[in-house]
Design a protein around this motif. Structure first.
Motif, PDB file in Angstrom:
ATOM      1  N   MET A  70       2.490  -5.474  -3.403  1.00 48.95           N
ATOM      2  CA  MET A  70       3.623  -5.545  -2.479  1.00 48.95           C
ATOM      3  C   MET A  70       3.441  -6.726  -1.532  1.00 48.95           C
ATOM      4  SD  MET A  70       4.954  -4.869   0.762  1.00 48.95           S
ATOM      5  CE  MET A  70       4.199  -3.526   1.667  1.00 48.95           C
ATOM      6  N   TYR A  84      -0.285  -6.920  -0.293  1.00 52.99           N
ATOM      7  CA  TYR A  84      -1.060  -5.691  -0.341  1.00 52.99           C
ATOM      8  C   TYR A  84      -1.198  -5.259  -1.796  1.00 52.99           C
ATOM      9  CZ  TYR A  84       0.088  -5.574   4.609  1.00 52.99           C
ATOM     10  OH  TYR A  84       0.226  -5.894   5.930  1.00 52.99           O
ATOM     11  N   PHE A 102      -2.572  -1.953  -4.368  1.00 52.46           N
ATOM     12  CA  PHE A 102      -2.783  -0.509  -4.370  1.00 52.46           C
ATOM     13  C   PHE A 102      -3.226  -0.049  -5.760  1.00 52.46           C
ATOM     14  CE2 PHE A 102      -0.344   0.042  -0.425  1.00 52.46           C
ATOM     15  CZ  PHE A 102       0.502  -1.057  -0.451  1.00 52.46           C
ATOM     16  N   GLU A 131      -5.702  -5.061   1.724  1.00 53.07           N
ATOM     17  CA  GLU A 131      -4.891  -6.140   2.293  1.00 53.07           C
ATOM     18  C   GLU A 131      -5.475  -7.472   1.838  1.00 53.07           C
ATOM     19  OE1 GLU A 131      -4.677  -3.473   6.198  1.00 53.07           O
ATOM     20  OE2 GLU A 131      -6.277  -3.779   4.735  1.00 53.07           O
ATOM     21  N   LEU A 188       5.520  -8.882   1.771  1.00 52.53           N
ATOM     22  CA  LEU A 188       6.600  -8.843   2.741  1.00 52.53           C
ATOM     23  C   LEU A 188       7.324 -10.176   2.831  1.00 52.53           C
ATOM     24  CD1 LEU A 188       4.691  -6.935   5.542  1.00 52.53           C
ATOM     25  CD2 LEU A 188       6.133  -5.994   3.731  1.00 52.53           C
ATOM     26  N   TYR A 248       7.793  -2.969  -4.326  1.00 50.34           N
ATOM     27  CA  TYR A 248       6.494  -2.791  -4.949  1.00 50.34           C
ATOM     28  C   TYR A 248       6.628  -3.051  -6.448  1.00 50.34           C
ATOM     29  CZ  TYR A 248       5.428  -0.312  -0.596  1.00 50.34           C
ATOM     30  OH  TYR A 248       5.251   0.015   0.725  1.00 50.34           O
ATOM     31  N   PRO A 290       8.438   0.383   7.364  1.00 47.62           N
ATOM     32  CA  PRO A 290       7.763  -0.783   7.942  1.00 47.62           C
ATOM     33  C   PRO A 290       6.834  -0.450   9.100  1.00 47.62           C
ATOM     34  CG  PRO A 290      10.085  -1.241   7.600  1.00 47.62           C
ATOM     35  CD  PRO A 290       9.905   0.223   7.365  1.00 47.62           C
ATOM     36  N   LEU A 325      -1.916   8.025  -3.912  1.00 44.35           N
ATOM     37  CA  LEU A 325      -2.587   6.772  -3.559  1.00 44.35           C
ATOM     38  C   LEU A 325      -4.097   6.978  -3.588  1.00 44.35           C
ATOM     39  CD1 LEU A 325      -2.366   3.843  -2.516  1.00 44.35           C
ATOM     40  CD2 LEU A 325      -2.484   4.794  -0.204  1.00 44.35           C
ATOM     41  N   SER A 356       9.039   4.581   1.930  1.00 49.26           N
ATOM     42  CA  SER A 356       8.060   3.836   2.716  1.00 49.26           C
ATOM     43  C   SER A 356       8.737   3.428   4.017  1.00 49.26           C
ATOM     44  CB  SER A 356       7.547   2.597   1.965  1.00 49.26           C
ATOM     45  OG  SER A 356       8.556   1.613   1.850  1.00 49.26           O
ATOM     46  N   TYR A 402      10.666  -4.619   1.214  1.00 46.99           N
ATOM     47  CA  TYR A 402       9.457  -3.876   0.862  1.00 46.99           C
ATOM     48  C   TYR A 402       9.578  -3.398  -0.577  1.00 46.99           C
ATOM     49  CZ  TYR A 402       7.985  -3.842   5.721  1.00 46.99           C
ATOM     50  OH  TYR A 402       7.566  -4.206   6.976  1.00 46.99           O
ATOM     51  N   ARG A 415      -6.222   1.125  -1.174  1.00 41.76           N
ATOM     52  CA  ARG A 415      -5.371  -0.023  -0.900  1.00 41.76           C
ATOM     53  C   ARG A 415      -6.216  -1.174  -0.358  1.00 41.76           C
ATOM     54  NH1 ARG A 415      -4.329  -0.568   4.561  1.00 41.76           N
ATOM     55  NH2 ARG A 415      -2.306  -1.577   4.328  1.00 41.76           N
ATOM     56  N   SER A 430       1.496   0.895   8.978  1.00 38.26           N
ATOM     57  CA  SER A 430       0.648  -0.280   8.799  1.00 38.26           C
ATOM     58  C   SER A 430      -0.055  -0.271   7.446  1.00 38.26           C
ATOM     59  CB  SER A 430      -0.384  -0.377   9.921  1.00 38.26           C
ATOM     60  OG  SER A 430      -1.206   0.776   9.922  1.00 38.26           O
ATOM     61  N   TYR A 431      -0.133   0.898   6.827  1.00 33.52           N
ATOM     62  CA  TYR A 431      -0.766   0.977   5.518  1.00 33.52           C
ATOM     63  C   TYR A 431       0.197   0.561   4.393  1.00 33.52           C
ATOM     64  CZ  TYR A 431      -4.784   3.336   7.509  1.00 33.52           C
ATOM     65  OH  TYR A 431      -5.897   3.633   8.235  1.00 33.52           O
ATOM     66  N   ASN A 432       1.483   0.488   4.709  1.00 35.30           N
ATOM     67  CA  ASN A 432       2.487   0.114   3.714  1.00 35.30           C
ATOM     68  C   ASN A 432       2.417   0.974   2.463  1.00 35.30           C
ATOM     69  OD1 ASN A 432       3.898  -2.262   4.888  1.00 35.30           O
ATOM     70  ND2 ASN A 432       1.826  -3.051   4.978  1.00 35.30           N
ATOM     71  N   GLU A 433       2.100   2.223   2.661  1.00 31.23           N
ATOM     72  CA  GLU A 433       1.968   3.121   1.519  1.00 31.23           C
ATOM     73  C   GLU A 433       3.328   3.623   1.074  1.00 31.23           C
ATOM     74  OE1 GLU A 433      -0.596   6.406   2.260  1.00 31.23           O
ATOM     75  OE2 GLU A 433      -0.132   7.414   0.370  1.00 31.23           O
ATOM     76  N   GLN A 434       3.499   3.748  -0.218  1.00 33.06           N
ATOM     77  CA  GLN A 434       4.659   4.423  -0.774  1.00 33.06           C
ATOM     78  C   GLN A 434       4.283   5.865  -1.070  1.00 33.06           C
ATOM     79  OE1 GLN A 434       6.166   2.366  -4.319  1.00 33.06           O
ATOM     80  NE2 GLN A 434       8.087   2.087  -3.242  1.00 33.06           N
ATOM     81  N   TYR A 487      -2.799   3.635  -7.674  1.00 35.41           N
ATOM     82  CA  TYR A 487      -2.257   4.981  -7.640  1.00 35.41           C
ATOM     83  C   TYR A 487      -2.776   5.744  -8.848  1.00 35.41           C
ATOM     84  CZ  TYR A 487       1.187   4.154  -3.935  1.00 35.41           C
ATOM     85  OH  TYR A 487       1.804   3.908  -2.733  1.00 35.41           O
TER      86      TYR A 487
END
Lengths: 116, 114
Positions: free
Chosen positions: A95, A33, A35, A52, A97, A104, B96, A47, B94, A102, A50, B99-103, A37
């Motif tokens: 980021m 992912y 992002f 994927e 997985l 970043y 799991p 944010l 954050s 998790y 984003r 689903s956006y995996n946003e911090q 910011y």
């Protein structure tokens, strides 16, 4: 190891114009992912957008859009119709997985100034 | 806005003194992070937690320790502060299940070590 590079420490743009902030990253992973910011002078991290990695379509959020080029590992942010309130530091982040955690990774940031 | 607070917001201390920064969340997020922000370096991960009493080191963990005894609290301790630890510290969360995996970030703590 994954890395994120923002090669433009500072940029400026005239109000109502369009500006593009660049970001490149390095990874061997296929699913991740990305992002952008925004950090205004208030210091609060917000944010912006984003993306994927498995989605080919570039993400858009109102005046903000990205140009995601997976093969080139590039993730640039385009701000259209720049406004004075867009003046801020912008951070690109990555980021994945894959490692089961998790975590970043952030770039060093681009300071954007919108000129009246 | 995500419910994340940091305390104190500003602190000035002297070299060699211990310092503890607190991050508190009301979102019940599993992951919590401590970053430091310095000019030219962006945000660098110090430590993170993936559950109560589960923590791991980040890229700049030397001189820092953390603890998480409750889901909502994540403490960062500088055992003996040095001038090189003068920085702005951010907590982030954050989960799991997102689903956006946003911090989501706290407001930051500016620490000055004299």
């Amino acid at each position: 190891a994954q890395t994120v590079t923002q090669s433009q420490p500072e940029m400026s743009v005239q109000e109502a114009e369009t500006v593009t902030l660049s970001c490149t990253y390095d990874t061997s992973e296929n699913n991740y992912y990305l992002f952008w910011y925004k950090q205004p002078p208030s210091r609060q991290m917000i944010l912006v957008i984003r993306q994927e990695a498995y989605k080919q379509q570039n993400a858009t959020e109102n005046r903000f859009s990205v140009n995601f080029q997976k093969a080139a590992k590039s993730f640039s942010l385009k701000i259209s119709d720049s406004q004075l309130g867009d003046t801020a530091m912008y951070f690109c982040a990555f980021m994945t997985l894959a490692s089961g955690t998790y975590k970043y990774i952030f770039g060093t940031g681009t300071r954007l100034k919108v000129l009246a | 806005d995500a419910g994340i607070t940091q305390s104190p917001r500003h602190k000035v201390t002297e070299t060699g003194t211990p310092v503890t920064l607190r991050c508190h969340q009301t979102e019940n997020h599993r992951y919590m992070y401590w970053y430091r922000q310095d000019p030219g370096h962006g945000l660098r991960l110090i430590h993170y937690s993936y559950g109560v009493k589960d923590t791991d080191k980040g890229e700049v963990s030397d001189g820092y320790s953390v603890s998480r005894s409750k889901t909502e609290d994540f403490l960062l301790t500088l055992e003996s502060a040095t001038s090189s630890q003068t920085s702005v510290y951010f907590c982030a969360i954050s989960d799991p299940s997102d689903s956006y995996n946003e911090q989501f970030f706290g407001p930051g703590t500016r620490l000055t070590v004299l």
